[in-house]
Design a protein around this motif. Structure first.
Motif, PDB file in Angstrom:
ATOM      1  N   ASP A 136     104.460  43.952 -28.113  1.00  0.00           N
ATOM      2  CA  ASP A 136     103.152  43.443 -28.494  1.00  0.00           C
ATOM      3  C   ASP A 136     102.053  44.462 -28.192  1.00  0.00           C
ATOM      4  N   PHE A 137     102.000  44.911 -26.928  1.00  0.00           N
ATOM      5  CA  PHE A 137     100.870  45.757 -26.544  1.00  0.00           C
ATOM      6  C   PHE A 137     100.918  47.119 -27.224  1.00  0.00           C
ATOM      7  N   SER A 143     102.246  47.829 -30.218  1.00  0.00           N
ATOM      8  CA  SER A 143     102.042  47.862 -31.668  1.00  0.00           C
ATOM      9  C   SER A 143     100.694  47.293 -32.078  1.00  0.00           C
ATOM     10  N   ARG A 144      99.871  46.915 -31.122  1.00  0.00           N
ATOM     11  CA  ARG A 144      98.527  46.478 -31.503  1.00  0.00           C
ATOM     12  C   ARG A 144      97.790  47.666 -32.089  1.00  0.00           C
ATOM     13  N   TRP A 152      98.511  49.203 -34.808  1.00  0.00           N
ATOM     14  CA  TRP A 152      99.276  50.002 -35.762  1.00  0.00           C
ATOM     15  C   TRP A 152      98.836  49.694 -37.180  1.00  0.00           C
ATOM     16  N   LEU A 153      98.506  48.435 -37.410  1.00  0.00           N
ATOM     17  CA  LEU A 153      98.015  48.058 -38.718  1.00  0.00           C
ATOM     18  C   LEU A 153      96.506  48.210 -38.701  1.00  0.00           C
ATOM     19  N   ASP A 154      95.958  48.387 -39.882  1.00  0.00           N
ATOM     20  CA  ASP A 154      94.521  48.570 -39.950  1.00  0.00           C
ATOM     21  C   ASP A 154      93.830  47.216 -40.072  1.00  0.00           C
ATOM     22  N   ILE A 155      94.273  46.265 -39.246  1.00  0.00           N
ATOM     23  CA  ILE A 155      93.671  44.929 -39.292  1.00  0.00           C
ATOM     24  C   ILE A 155      93.129  44.622 -37.911  1.00  0.00           C
ATOM     25  N   LEU A 156      91.861  44.309 -37.866  1.00  0.00           N
ATOM     26  CA  LEU A 156      91.222  44.079 -36.578  1.00  0.00           C
ATOM     27  C   LEU A 156      91.891  42.937 -35.829  1.00  0.00           C
ATOM     28  N   GLY A 157      92.254  43.187 -34.578  1.00  0.00           N
ATOM     29  CA  GLY A 157      92.814  42.121 -33.750  1.00  0.00           C
ATOM     30  C   GLY A 157      94.290  41.881 -33.990  1.00  0.00           C
ATOM     31  N   LYS A 158      94.923  42.668 -34.843  1.00  0.00           N
ATOM     32  CA  LYS A 158      96.361  42.467 -35.064  1.00  0.00           C
ATOM     33  C   LYS A 158      97.127  43.677 -34.547  1.00  0.00           C
TER      34      LYS A 158
END
Ligand code: HEA
Ligand code: HEA
Ligand code: CUA
Ligand SMILES: [Cu+2]
Lengths: 553, 98, 316, 238
Positions: free
Chosen positions: B86-87, B89-90, B92-98
């Motif tokens: 979890d911590f 891969s936060r 990794w995507l260009d989505i805030l908070g994901k």
């Protein structure tokens, strides 16, 4: 069909048994696993009443959308926290293992006691200490964090007795650990000659898997709540984001235990069902090895799905996907069990006594609960239903419709063994039916409410939700009556002399070969096991007219 | 009933442990970059294996003991790895908070 | 009293796709419940004790059957997983043209700020048909922003931004709830989402007295907190110009190496609160920390301002 | 209906050939000793997860705040930690020798080795105590007096590090070493009781099983420290 080498001794009703000594001291200092089981039975029942009283008051409040019946939201918030904490940690987790498991495991494997009897007594005392703190909290202020203790609310904002609650949970955890440890060692080292692994009753397999979770999971909960107590008690930052911490880390630690804990609650129930169904279908269980193995599979896979409680918590998307996929995997072993139980009825000779009615109710309600669990572990659907009454309905279907039904079924099944008495079969059937109807009326409307969007832990709610809530409250009163019934007739049965006989259901299994109630040392002889469990035969029973005292003659 | 280890073998294991201890301390002064942490953990694990096998007599006990040792270590790893997923891969995507 | 709802409104573009998956799952659930229910009842009746049926050789195991009922739940489960995961990704991946709205949760209210400047409490006005993206945080405990009619929910956490997007499809007034337990008044921490026709929405935006937009507010705060002193006007202090920073990769000095991070909202937040934790390559770490000096709401305004500069070319 | 046949091994019969210390629930001494050893191993599995919760938290925080944690760790005394590791490893050796002596039935040696083990264990605690005292004087104790050490203040300021995160390191440090010390104290008390009982010849044999079980616990405490030392002290010694 019986192959008895030695005449079973005639049981004489007045003979010494484990209940004979009536002094208080003999109870409080006992190391007899059966007596400790009874101690747990009494204490667990009391906690169930406490949790149930809280639930009743909650349902009472929820009859109207405005928060008017209980006065203040703080009261309501304390109620559902009490309800959750008591029902989970002080009722359901110890219920089947500590009562029935304690009583039956040594009998089922042909041992004179658990491996560590003193430790066993100690775990009851530990449980009582934790429980007393819980009652103390209840009387002097309460807690309002929900049973999940999420930070930073629990550590920095709540002004209730969170530290006490953390200590209570911490202590009770050790009772669970000690019980699990005792079971594992007992099952490994104390089996009677000939009791190979694949001759173990499935009840024992289920408890073995449960104990693994208790031993490996509970310490993490202990640490998680200890960190809460330290953070709050000393006012330092452990999960505080402004001080470098992360509240989501607490959620990870909490659910690392608390998801597997749901299997601590259901696996023993599945064990009970696996005993009841073959007995009343009068045939060997279908797929013995798969049922045994699926218990272990659930225990293992169950450890890596905890993140499904955190899909909208700010967990990363990758983690969400991993946890979601694994959650679907953990459904497979549950499916194996359900299908195998159902198949066990094929070509049986089925009787519908009270335990069987509870078991059949279990199959239906657990299936619905489990399948709605699938919806929750679907990422996109969980976004909508997370923290709504849909979740509340899901877990009551499994925990009340599943685990509590199994617990009651087990109590009814082994009541003659535990006490030597039969209860009123009519009232028994009535209770099973009442519980089933009341249960569905209480909790089915909550699925609808949840999808409509009614969040959980709500003291007041939008007025369009009222009708469904009133239905639910009505159901809860029927349910309460259903639960009050066994309390009444089971206690009443104690006034009769013990005449149930060794084996009133004509069941196989070592526990049915000893006296009812059993003698202190369980077995006069070391039993030698020479066949697989559930050696029932549906054909041999054709001429069977009612259960007799000695089914084996 | 049990295998009795000789004094000599106990001393040899002890000596190995000492060497490994010095190796960890030494390694921490060598600029290993990112390898620093794995090296330290590998050495600690080797020490643990030595202690478990020889001092705790796992070498000459039941298969069950082995299973418990390996399983508890594995469970710990499971907990750490799945939490770290979890911590790590936060973001990794260009989505805030994901 | 009898015309109570049994199903929530479908008022966003997510709603129907989620409902489709939900119905599929109920279909599976009902199918299996009925199959098992019927099997139980039929077997119970047929093989009740005393009935005259063939009971010879009851089967005790079958690898074949076990394989089947391992395979079926597994396959169905994987279908549910994949379907849910794809939708899940879409539900969090906002389209580029989304309207930006900032949300701050606190015990026990929602503070909502539109990019154009209007702020509101426990209400959210948005135009129909327009994708909306929320950037959210909390001032105290964890809350959760939940609009059932849109099928969206996201926890808001202290010290961190999370986001959410949706595209309303039907004008109307919908519930806004707080879905994460947050203390005494958790159950009344909510309000309404008002989905309006675009024209009405334009009117609504201006009728609050055409106050300054969020970015304009941010520009004011940018001066007030003396950011401009370094970032805009100074000739003595060497600080990066902030035009065009937002959304671009920024070179970060990392020991002797330089690594790149995308300047998103979270990065800018960190740059302001903990400037020295990520220093732009080629600059001295002289920017002071503003931790504890700027409220969450003001922070969002300053970020909106810096974002508004992204169209302009960087003068580096 | 029976799944079992009853064999003619009578309870009374089996009890007669047993040692006086055989508990009633066991058939023979072998079963009894096997149970206690298995029980201890399982208990240690529990302990792994107990410390494991803290290790997980520490791993996450190290990942989230690498620079603060590394800087804070520099305040620990690496040489003292190293000496302490040695002390504990020596105690493991003497413990192993105590087990050996008990297996061979040399009671005197058992007592002697147990006493040595206790002494080394106590030595560890004493050294640890001095470390903690130094931490106190350097104002490193969270809640009581934590502040960023003077010699690091500048670096913290320059790098824009968050003092609270350094404090977080010390919270974890004290929690973990404190819990470890608590285990050690329990271990020492346990060994003292064992030594006393062996000395009094209370056990049949020289308590080989009991000493072995106590040894398992002792070695486990050692293993915990084997991990804590590099994790806490050696993060950035270089
Ligand atoms: C005894 C307790 C128990 C059990 C056994 C389960 C079992 C399962 N649970 Fe449940 N759950 C809880 C108790 C339990 N749960 C509680 C208390 C909560 C709320 C906690 C809180 O927040 O307070 C919760 C919450 C919860 C959530 C989080 C919801 C949220 O907060 O958003 C999720 C999400 O995935 C979930 C999933 C599952 C799954 C997949 C199973 C599976 O194990 C179910 C497997 C069973 C079956 C699938 C049925 C049998 C199978 C068939 C009949 C074959 C057909 C099957 C297929 C085609 C797949 N549960
Ligand atoms: C084993 C677990 C268990 C059990 C058995 C139950 C049993 C019941 N639960 Fe429970 N429930 C939980 C575990 C359980 N629950 C958990 C974990 C939560 C989440 C808590 C949280 O959010 O933190 C929860 C939450 C929860 C809620 C949601 C509260 C909210 O979110 O706002 C509701 C609401 O209806 C509810 C209702 C009930 C009811 C009606 C019963 C009934 O089945 C109870 C019926 C029993 C009795 C009534 C006892 C019989 C008593 C007598 C005969 C004495 C007479 C009583 C009086 C005079 C008052 N429960
Ligand atoms: Cu805010 Cu609940
Ligand atoms: Cu779960």
């Amino acid at each position: 069909m019986s192959a008895v080498a030695v005449e079973p001794r005639e049981s004489v009703a007045v003979e010494e048994n484990y209940l004979s000594d009536h002094t208080v001291k003999s109870w409080l200092l006992t190391t007899d696993h059966k007596r400790i089981g009874i101690l747990y039975l009494i204490s667990v029942t009391l906690f169930f009443l406490v949790g149930g009283a809280a639930a009743s008051m909650m349902r009472f409040e929820l009859m109207t959308p405005k928060g008017d019946l209980l006065g203040s939201p703080d009261v309501y918030n304390r109620l559902f926290t009490t309800h959750g904490v008591v029902m989970i940690f002080f009722f359901l987790v110890p219920s089947i293992p500590a009562v029935l498991g304690n009583f039956l495991i040594p009998l089922m494997i042909g041992a004179r006691d658990l491996a560590f009897p003193i430790l066993n007594l100690m775990s009851w005392y530990v449980y009582i200490i934790g429980g007393s703190i819980a009652i103390y909290i209840l009387m002097f202020g309460g807690v309002d964090t929900g049973w999940t203790f999420y930070t930073p609310f629990s550590t920095m904002y709540s002004n209730t007795m969170v530290v006490h609650a953390a200590i209570a949970v911490f202590i009770t955890g050790f009772s669970s650990i000690l019980t699990g440890l005792n079971f594992i060692v007992t099952i490994h080292t104390m089996r009677a000659p000939g009791m190979s692994w694949f001759r173990l009753p499935l009840f024992v397999w289920a408890h073995y898997a449960t104990s693994l979770i208790m031993v490996l999971g509970t310490p993490v909960l202990a640490i998680a709540v200890a960190l809460i107590a330290v953070e709050r008690g000393f006012g330092i930052g452990i999960f505080n984001p402004n001080l470098g911490g992360d509240p989501v880390l607490f959620q990870h630690l909490f659910w690392f235990y608390s998801h597997p804990a749901v299997y601590i609650m259901i696996l023993p129930g599945m064990g009970v069902i696996s005993e009841i169904i073959p007995c009343f279908a009068r045939r060997p269980i279908f797929g013995y090895r798969f049922i045994a193995a699926s218990s272990l599979a659930i225990a293992v896979i169950g450890f890596v799905v905890w993140g499904h409680h955190m899909f909208v918590s700010g967990q990363s998307m990758y983690a969400g996907m991993v946890f979601s996929m694994l959650s679907f995997l953990v459904a497979v072993p549950s499916a194996i069990k359900v299908f195998n139980w159902t198949s066990t009825m094929y070509k049986g000779s089925i009787r519908f006594d009270t335990p069987m009615l509870y078991a059949l109710g279990f199959i239906g309600l657990f299936t619905i609960g489990g399948l709605t669990g699938m919806m929750l572990s679907t990422l996109a659907v969980d976004i909508h239903v997370h923290d709504t009454y849909f979740v509340v309905a899901h877990f009551h279907y499994i925990m009340v419709g599943g685990a509590v039904m199994a617990y009651l079924g087990g109590i009814h099944f082994w009541w003659p063994k535990i006490t030597g008495r039969m209860y009123s079969e009519l009232l028994g059937k009535l209770s099973a039916l009442t519980v089933f109807i009341g249960f569905n009326l209480t909790f089915f409307p909550q699925f609808v409410l949840g999808y409509l969007g009614m969040p959980r832990r709500y003291f007041e709610y939008a007025s369009e939700f009222q009708v469904l809530n009133v239905m639910s409250t009505a159901g809860a009163s029927i349910l309460a009556a259903g639960y009050a019934l066994p309390l009444f007739y089971l206690l009443l049965s104690l006034r009769q002399p013990p005449t149930a006989g060794k084996n009133p259901w004509g069941a196989t299994g070592l526990e049915w070969q000893v006296d009812s109630p059993p003698t202190t040392h369980n077995f006069d002889f070391t039993p030698r096991i020479d066949r697989a469990p559930y050696a029932y035969s549906p054909v041999a029973i054709e001429g069977f007219d009612g259960y007799s005292d000695h089914g084996s003659h | 009933m049990h295998h009795v280890a000789s004094i000599k073998s106990n001393l040899v294991v002890f000596a190995l442990l000492m060497v490994l201890l010095l190796a960890t301390v030494g390694a921490s002064y060598v600029p290993l970059g990112v390898m620093h942490f794995p090296v330290a953990m590998v050495i600690a694990t080797v020490k643990t294996v030595l202690i478990v096998l020889f001092f705790m007599h796992a070498l000459h006990s039941h298969r069950l003991t082995w299973i418990i040792c390996v399983a508890s270590f594995l469970w710990l790893l499971l907990m750490i790895v799945f939490t770290i997923i979890d911590f790590l891969s936060r973001g990794w995507l260009d989505i805030l908070g994901k | 009293m009898w015309n109570f709802p049994l199903f929530p409104d479908q008022a966003s573009s997510h709603a129907s796709s989620i409902d489709a998956l939900y119905f599929f799952e109920w279909a599976v659930a009902i199918f299996f419940s009925i199959v098992i229910g019927i099997a139980v009842v039929v077997l119970a009746v047929r093989y009740r004790s005393g009935s005259k049926v063939d009971r010879t050789n009851p089967p005790t195991h079958s690898q074949f059957m076990e394989a089947i009922w391992i395979a079926i739940p597994f396959v169905i489960g994987m279908v549910m997983f994949a379907w849910g995961a794809i939708l899940f990704y879409d539900m969090y991946d906002p389209p580029g043209d989304a309207l930006e709205v900032s949300v701050v949760g606190k015990q026990w209210m929602w503070y909502i700020q539109h990019a154009q400047g209007r702020a509101e409490i426990n209400e959210l006005h948005i135009p129909v048909g327009q994708a909306v993206k929320l950037t959210m945080t909390s001032q105290d405990v964890i809350h959760s922003f939940f609009v059932p009619a849109f099928r969206v929910k996201q926890d808001v956490l202290p010290g961190r931004y999370t986001s959410l997007w949706f595209q309303p499809t039907k004008p109307g007034r919908y519930h806004l709830f707080c879905a994460e337990y947050c203390g005494t008044n958790h159950s009344v921490m909510g309000g309404w989402v008002e989905v309006m026709e675009p024209a009405a929405y334009e009117r609504w935006l201006t009728e609050g007295g055409s106050g300054p937009s969020m970015a304009e507010e941010g520009a004011r705060l940018f001066l007030q907190h003396h950011c401009a002193g370094c970032h805009r006007d100074s000739v003595t202090v060497k600080a990066p110009r902030l035009e065009g920073v937002y959304g671009r990769p920024v070179p970060i000095q990392n020991g002797k190496d330089v690594s790149f991070v995308t300047a998103d909202v979270a990065y800018i937040r960190d740059s302001i609160l903990r400037p020295k934790s990520q220093v732009v390559a080629g600059y001295e770490p002289i920017m002071p920390s503003f931790e504890g000096q700027i409220s969450e709401t003001d922070l969002l305004k300053i970020i909106a301002y810096i974002k508004s500069l992204s169209g302009k070319e960087a003068v580096r | 209906m029976d799944t079992a046949t009853m064999a003619h091994t009578n309870v009374a019969e089996h009890a007669s050939d047993a040692s006086p210390l055989l508990l009633h629930q066991f058939d023979d001494v072998h079963q009894q000793s096997e149970s206690s050893i298995l029980g201890m191993w399982l208990f240690l599995a529990t302990e792994v997860m107990f410390f494991g919760g803290l290790l997980t938290a520490f791993a996450v925080y190290r990942l989230l705040n690498p620079r603060e944690i590394a800087l804070a760790s520099q305040n620990l005394n690496v040489p003292l930690g190293c000496v302490n590791t040695m002390v504990l490893l020596v105690s493991s050796l003497t413990m192993a020798l105590a087990v050996r002596a008990s297996q061979l039935g040399r009671r005197k040696d058992v007592v002697r080795m147990l006493l040595l083990t206790m002494i080394f264990g106590t030595m560890f605690l004493v050294v640890k105590g001095f470390e903690w005292r130094a931490d106190y004087h350097e104002n490193l104790i969270p809640w009581i007096n934590f502040e960023v050490p003077h010699h690091q203040a500048e670096e913290v300021h320059e790098l824009g590090l968050v003092p609270a995160k350094m404090e977080l390191f010390f919270i974890m440090y004290f929690f973990m070493t404190g819990l470890h010390a608590l285990h050690l104290i329990i271990g020492i008390v346990m060994l003292a009781i064992m030594a006393h009982l062996v000395h009094r010849n209370w056990f049949s044999g020289s308590g080989a099983v009991q000493i072995e079980v106590a040894g398992l616990y002792w070695h486990f405490i050692d293993i915990v420290w084997v991990f804590l030392y590099p994790l806490l002290y050696l993060i950035s010694a270089h």
